[in-house]
Design a protein around this motif. Structure first.
Motif, PDB file in Angstrom:
ATOM      1  N   HIS A 110      35.382 118.749 -40.749  1.00 13.60           N
ATOM      2  CA  HIS A 110      35.308 117.360 -40.295  1.00 13.60           C
ATOM      3  C   HIS A 110      36.659 116.653 -40.352  1.00 13.60           C
ATOM      4  CE1 HIS A 110      31.028 117.943 -40.129  1.00 13.60           C
ATOM      5  NE2 HIS A 110      30.842 116.705 -39.730  1.00 13.60           N
ATOM      6  N   ALA A 111      37.499 117.003 -41.324  1.00 17.13           N
ATOM      7  CA  ALA A 111      38.843 116.420 -41.344  1.00 17.13           C
ATOM      8  C   ALA A 111      39.642 116.915 -40.148  1.00 17.13           C
ATOM      9  CB  ALA A 111      39.555 116.775 -42.645  1.00 17.13           C
ATOM     10  N   THR A 112      39.531 118.200 -39.862  1.00 12.09           N
ATOM     11  CA  THR A 112      40.207 118.762 -38.679  1.00 12.09           C
ATOM     12  C   THR A 112      39.675 118.128 -37.410  1.00 12.09           C
ATOM     13  OG1 THR A 112      40.743 120.879 -39.714  1.00 12.09           O
ATOM     14  CG2 THR A 112      40.497 120.873 -37.320  1.00 12.09           C
ATOM     15  N   LEU A 113      38.366 117.940 -37.330  1.00 14.89           N
ATOM     16  CA  LEU A 113      37.766 117.327 -36.155  1.00 14.89           C
ATOM     17  C   LEU A 113      38.296 115.910 -35.959  1.00 14.89           C
ATOM     18  CD1 LEU A 113      35.710 117.572 -33.861  1.00 14.89           C
ATOM     19  CD2 LEU A 113      33.941 116.818 -35.453  1.00 14.89           C
ATOM     20  N   LEU A 114      38.403 115.161 -37.047  1.00 15.21           N
ATOM     21  CA  LEU A 114      38.962 113.811 -36.959  1.00 15.21           C
ATOM     22  C   LEU A 114      40.384 113.856 -36.397  1.00 15.21           C
ATOM     23  CD1 LEU A 114      38.773 111.078 -39.707  1.00 15.21           C
ATOM     24  CD2 LEU A 114      40.935 111.608 -38.606  1.00 15.21           C
ATOM     25  N   LYS A 115      41.194 114.772 -36.920  1.00 12.93           N
ATOM     26  CA  LYS A 115      42.590 114.879 -36.467  1.00 12.93           C
ATOM     27  C   LYS A 115      42.669 115.235 -34.988  1.00 12.93           C
ATOM     28  CE  LYS A 115      46.792 117.601 -37.295  1.00 12.93           C
ATOM     29  NZ  LYS A 115      47.756 116.550 -37.691  1.00 12.93           N
ATOM     30  N   LEU A 116      41.836 116.179 -34.544  1.00 14.46           N
ATOM     31  CA  LEU A 116      41.900 116.618 -33.152  1.00 14.46           C
ATOM     32  C   LEU A 116      41.422 115.526 -32.196  1.00 14.46           C
ATOM     33  CD1 LEU A 116      40.695 120.310 -33.533  1.00 14.46           C
ATOM     34  CD2 LEU A 116      43.031 119.476 -33.187  1.00 14.46           C
ATOM     35  N   LEU A 117      40.397 114.782 -32.593  1.00 13.64           N
ATOM     36  CA  LEU A 117      39.946 113.666 -31.755  1.00 13.64           C
ATOM     37  C   LEU A 117      41.022 112.583 -31.686  1.00 13.64           C
ATOM     38  CD1 LEU A 117      36.243 113.446 -32.932  1.00 13.64           C
ATOM     39  CD2 LEU A 117      37.053 114.182 -30.683  1.00 13.64           C
ATOM     40  N   ARG A 118      41.656 112.310 -32.801  1.00 12.17           N
ATOM     41  CA  ARG A 118      42.759 111.340 -32.836  1.00 12.17           C
ATOM     42  C   ARG A 118      43.907 111.793 -31.927  1.00 12.17           C
ATOM     43  NH1 ARG A 118      47.449 111.040 -36.140  1.00 12.17           N
ATOM     44  NH2 ARG A 118      48.078 108.911 -36.724  1.00 12.17           N
ATOM     45  N   SER A 119      44.135 113.104 -31.888  1.00 13.19           N
ATOM     46  CA  SER A 119      45.249 113.637 -31.104  1.00 13.19           C
ATOM     47  C   SER A 119      45.051 113.500 -29.598  1.00 13.19           C
ATOM     48  CB  SER A 119      45.477 115.114 -31.461  1.00 13.19           C
ATOM     49  OG  SER A 119      45.965 115.225 -32.782  1.00 13.19           O
ATOM     50  N   VAL A 120      43.794 113.295 -29.163  1.00  9.87           N
ATOM     51  CA  VAL A 120      43.573 113.022 -27.743  1.00  9.87           C
ATOM     52  C   VAL A 120      44.449 111.841 -27.324  1.00  9.87           C
ATOM     53  CG1 VAL A 120      41.905 112.288 -25.998  1.00  9.87           C
ATOM     54  CG2 VAL A 120      41.230 113.944 -27.752  1.00  9.87           C
ATOM     55  N   TYR A 121      44.489 110.825 -28.196  1.00  4.52           N
ATOM     56  CA  TYR A 121      45.350 109.670 -27.919  1.00  4.52           C
ATOM     57  C   TYR A 121      46.788 109.935 -28.337  1.00  4.52           C
ATOM     58  CZ  TYR A 121      47.578 105.145 -28.299  1.00  4.52           C
ATOM     59  OH  TYR A 121      48.465 104.106 -28.185  1.00  4.52           O
ATOM     60  N   MET A 122      46.995 110.368 -29.575  1.00  7.13           N
ATOM     61  CA  MET A 122      48.347 110.447 -30.109  1.00  7.13           C
ATOM     62  C   MET A 122      49.217 111.449 -29.351  1.00  7.13           C
ATOM     63  SD  MET A 122      48.237 108.166 -32.436  1.00  7.13           S
ATOM     64  CE  MET A 122      49.803 108.437 -33.254  1.00  7.13           C
ATOM     65  N   LYS A 123      48.707 112.631 -29.080  1.00  2.46           N
ATOM     66  CA  LYS A 123      49.502 113.628 -28.366  1.00  2.46           C
ATOM     67  C   LYS A 123      49.438 113.411 -26.860  1.00  2.46           C
ATOM     68  CE  LYS A 123      50.516 115.416 -32.314  1.00  2.46           C
ATOM     69  NZ  LYS A 123      49.769 114.537 -33.218  1.00  2.46           N
ATOM     70  N   GLY A 124      48.288 112.876 -26.386  1.00  2.00           N
ATOM     71  CA  GLY A 124      48.218 112.498 -24.971  1.00  2.00           C
ATOM     72  C   GLY A 124      49.221 111.405 -24.656  1.00  2.00           C
ATOM     73  N   ARG A 125      49.387 110.480 -25.594  1.00  2.00           N
ATOM     74  CA  ARG A 125      50.392 109.420 -25.440  1.00  2.00           C
ATOM     75  C   ARG A 125      51.792 110.010 -25.337  1.00  2.00           C
ATOM     76  NH1 ARG A 125      51.835 106.656 -30.851  1.00  2.00           N
ATOM     77  NH2 ARG A 125      52.694 108.774 -30.995  1.00  2.00           N
ATOM     78  N   ASP A 126      52.079 111.012 -26.174  1.00  2.00           N
ATOM     79  CA  ASP A 126      53.397 111.636 -26.135  1.00  2.00           C
ATOM     80  C   ASP A 126      53.689 112.211 -24.747  1.00  2.00           C
ATOM     81  OD1 ASP A 126      53.430 110.999 -28.794  1.00  2.00           O
ATOM     82  OD2 ASP A 126      53.297 113.065 -29.519  1.00  2.00           O
ATOM     83  N   ALA A 127      52.694 112.920 -24.200  1.00  2.00           N
ATOM     84  CA  ALA A 127      52.873 113.512 -22.880  1.00  2.00           C
ATOM     85  C   ALA A 127      53.038 112.440 -21.814  1.00  2.00           C
ATOM     86  CB  ALA A 127      51.675 114.402 -22.549  1.00  2.00           C
ATOM     87  N   LEU A 128      52.299 111.348 -21.954  1.00  2.00           N
ATOM     88  CA  LEU A 128      52.382 110.256 -20.987  1.00  2.00           C
ATOM     89  C   LEU A 128      53.753 109.581 -21.032  1.00  2.00           C
ATOM     90  CD1 LEU A 128      50.798 108.668 -18.890  1.00  2.00           C
ATOM     91  CD2 LEU A 128      49.983 107.181 -20.709  1.00  2.00           C
ATOM     92  N   ILE A 129      54.310 109.441 -22.232  1.00  2.00           N
ATOM     93  CA  ILE A 129      55.643 108.855 -22.358  1.00  2.00           C
ATOM     94  C   ILE A 129      56.681 109.731 -21.661  1.00  2.00           C
ATOM     95  CG2 ILE A 129      57.491 108.378 -24.034  1.00  2.00           C
ATOM     96  CD1 ILE A 129      55.318 107.292 -25.905  1.00  2.00           C
ATOM     97  N   VAL A 130      56.568 111.044 -21.827  1.00  2.00           N
ATOM     98  CA  VAL A 130      57.500 111.949 -21.145  1.00  2.00           C
ATOM     99  C   VAL A 130      57.403 111.775 -19.636  1.00  2.00           C
ATOM    100  CG1 VAL A 130      58.031 114.359 -20.656  1.00  2.00           C
ATOM    101  CG2 VAL A 130      57.536 113.656 -22.994  1.00  2.00           C
ATOM    102  N   GLU A 131      56.166 111.765 -19.124  1.00  2.00           N
ATOM    103  CA  GLU A 131      55.960 111.655 -17.679  1.00  2.00           C
ATOM    104  C   GLU A 131      56.517 110.338 -17.141  1.00  2.00           C
ATOM    105  OE1 GLU A 131      51.939 111.466 -15.151  1.00  2.00           O
ATOM    106  OE2 GLU A 131      52.270 113.427 -16.108  1.00  2.00           O
ATOM    107  N   MET A 132      56.254 109.247 -17.846  1.00  4.11           N
ATOM    108  CA  MET A 132      56.698 107.935 -17.389  1.00  4.11           C
ATOM    109  C   MET A 132      58.218 107.790 -17.456  1.00  4.11           C
ATOM    110  SD  MET A 132      55.887 104.167 -19.035  1.00  4.11           S
ATOM    111  CE  MET A 132      56.997 104.470 -20.433  1.00  4.11           C
ATOM    112  N   THR A 133      58.814 108.153 -18.595  1.00  6.72           N
ATOM    113  CA  THR A 133      60.245 107.913 -18.765  1.00  6.72           C
ATOM    114  C   THR A 133      61.091 108.830 -17.897  1.00  6.72           C
ATOM    115  OG1 THR A 133      60.251 109.345 -20.722  1.00  6.72           O
ATOM    116  CG2 THR A 133      60.021 106.980 -21.092  1.00  6.72           C
ATOM    117  N   LEU A 134      60.642 110.066 -17.688  1.00  3.20           N
ATOM    118  CA  LEU A 134      61.409 110.974 -16.831  1.00  3.20           C
ATOM    119  C   LEU A 134      61.397 110.481 -15.385  1.00  3.20           C
ATOM    120  CD1 LEU A 134      63.046 113.547 -16.598  1.00  3.20           C
ATOM    121  CD2 LEU A 134      60.914 114.825 -16.330  1.00  3.20           C
TER     122      LEU A 134
END
Length: 300
Positions: free
Chosen positions: A167-191
């Protein structure tokens, strides 16, 4: 008490350094030999910083330890658990702080069910580069409360979910939908912005009420607005994806985002809320589940 770290990168070094300062925790470490002199020197410096005694084998490192902390790369998480499981004495805690998949975490936890060791599923919610030893760590599994009791007095910021391992891992992975998705979105936008010569100007505009509130409040605001405006926002993001594509960049994130918003619009959420802003995010999510016919993982 002896804590044995398996792997000794940035995370392990930071946690070991904090724990060793408590005065009642002895730190050991096992890390495989480094291929270059530079890497070997860097490891030695981390061991000194973490006040850790390096042992020559994994078996030596974990022998007699009260807690074994796995901080290996995610690809090695399950293999490390398989190697450690038969070596641990009754009562030893096995603390898995790797960024492993949910399937690997659950498989690792199962290895310890028939032993006397206690498995701890740990999710590190941030980076020690930013937060140091105060990085939040969420725990679940049968040994979670015991490990919290050991390390919280030493200054680690740990909290426990009263739930099985995974459940701790599940929490982290669900959170990463935003946190790591945000990282990818920043790369796409700034480039793309850089290729149009607007990098600084675009970055300067990403500020406002939505960027200055706690995230739960932001999520509430976004979801309530999407009940009415998902279609319009889907159109705008689709147009953005075309601009990104014209700059020679595959608009993976913006295109996918427009498709998600279009799917919401196709559920006629506007009709569900009489073309008015939804009262709460919970009601929006409930309406999405009801209209899509899916309410739990695995529903078809």
């Amino acid at each position: 008490m002896v804590f044995a770290f398996i792997g000794f990168g940035e995370l392990g070094t930071c946690l070991a350094e904090q724990l060793s300062r408590s005065g009642h925790i002895e730190v050991r470490a096992y890390a495989p030999p480094r291929a270059s002199a530079g890497a070997a020197q860097a490891l030695q410096e981390r061991l000194e910083r973490g006040r850790a005694q390096r042992l020559g084998s994994l078996a030596e490192a974990v022998a007699g330890a009260g807690a074994v902390v796995s901080v290996v790369p995610s690809s090695a998480a399950l293999k490390t658990a398989k190697t450690c499981a038969p070596l641990l004495a009754d009562g030893t805690l096995y603390v898995d702080l790797t960024a492993a998949s949910l399937a690997d975490t659950e498989a690792a936890a199962a290895l310890f069910e028939s032993t006397g060791a206690g498995y701890v599923d740990g999710a590190v919610l941030g980076t020690v580069a930013t937060s140091g030893p105060e990085v939040p760590i969420v725990l679940s599994g049968p040994g979670a409360a015991r490990w919290q009791a050991l390390v919280a007095p030493a200054g680690l910021r740990v909290s426990v979910i009263d739930a099985p391992a995974g459940h701790a891992t599940l929490l982290k992975l669900l959170r990463s939908v935003y946190m790591k998705g945000r990282d990818a979105l920043i790369v796409e936008m700034t480039l793309a912005a850089r290729r149009y010569g607007l990098e600084h100007e675009v970055l300067a505009t990403v500020k406002g009420p939505g960027e200055s509130v706690p995230f739960p409040q932001l999520a509430e605001r976004v979801l309530c607005a999407l009940a009415v405006h998902a279609g319009r926002r889907a159109d705008e993001l689709h147009a953005s994806s075309e601009v990104v594509a014209a700059a020679g960049i595959d608009p993976v994130i913006s295109r996918a985002g427009s498709e998600v918003l279009r799917a919401l619009a196709d559920l006629d959420l506007r009709d569900a809320f009489d073309h008015e802003r939804a009262p709460s995010a919970a009601e929006v999510l409930a309406a999405i589940d009801e209209r899509s016919g899916r309410t739990a993982p695995g529903d078809l």
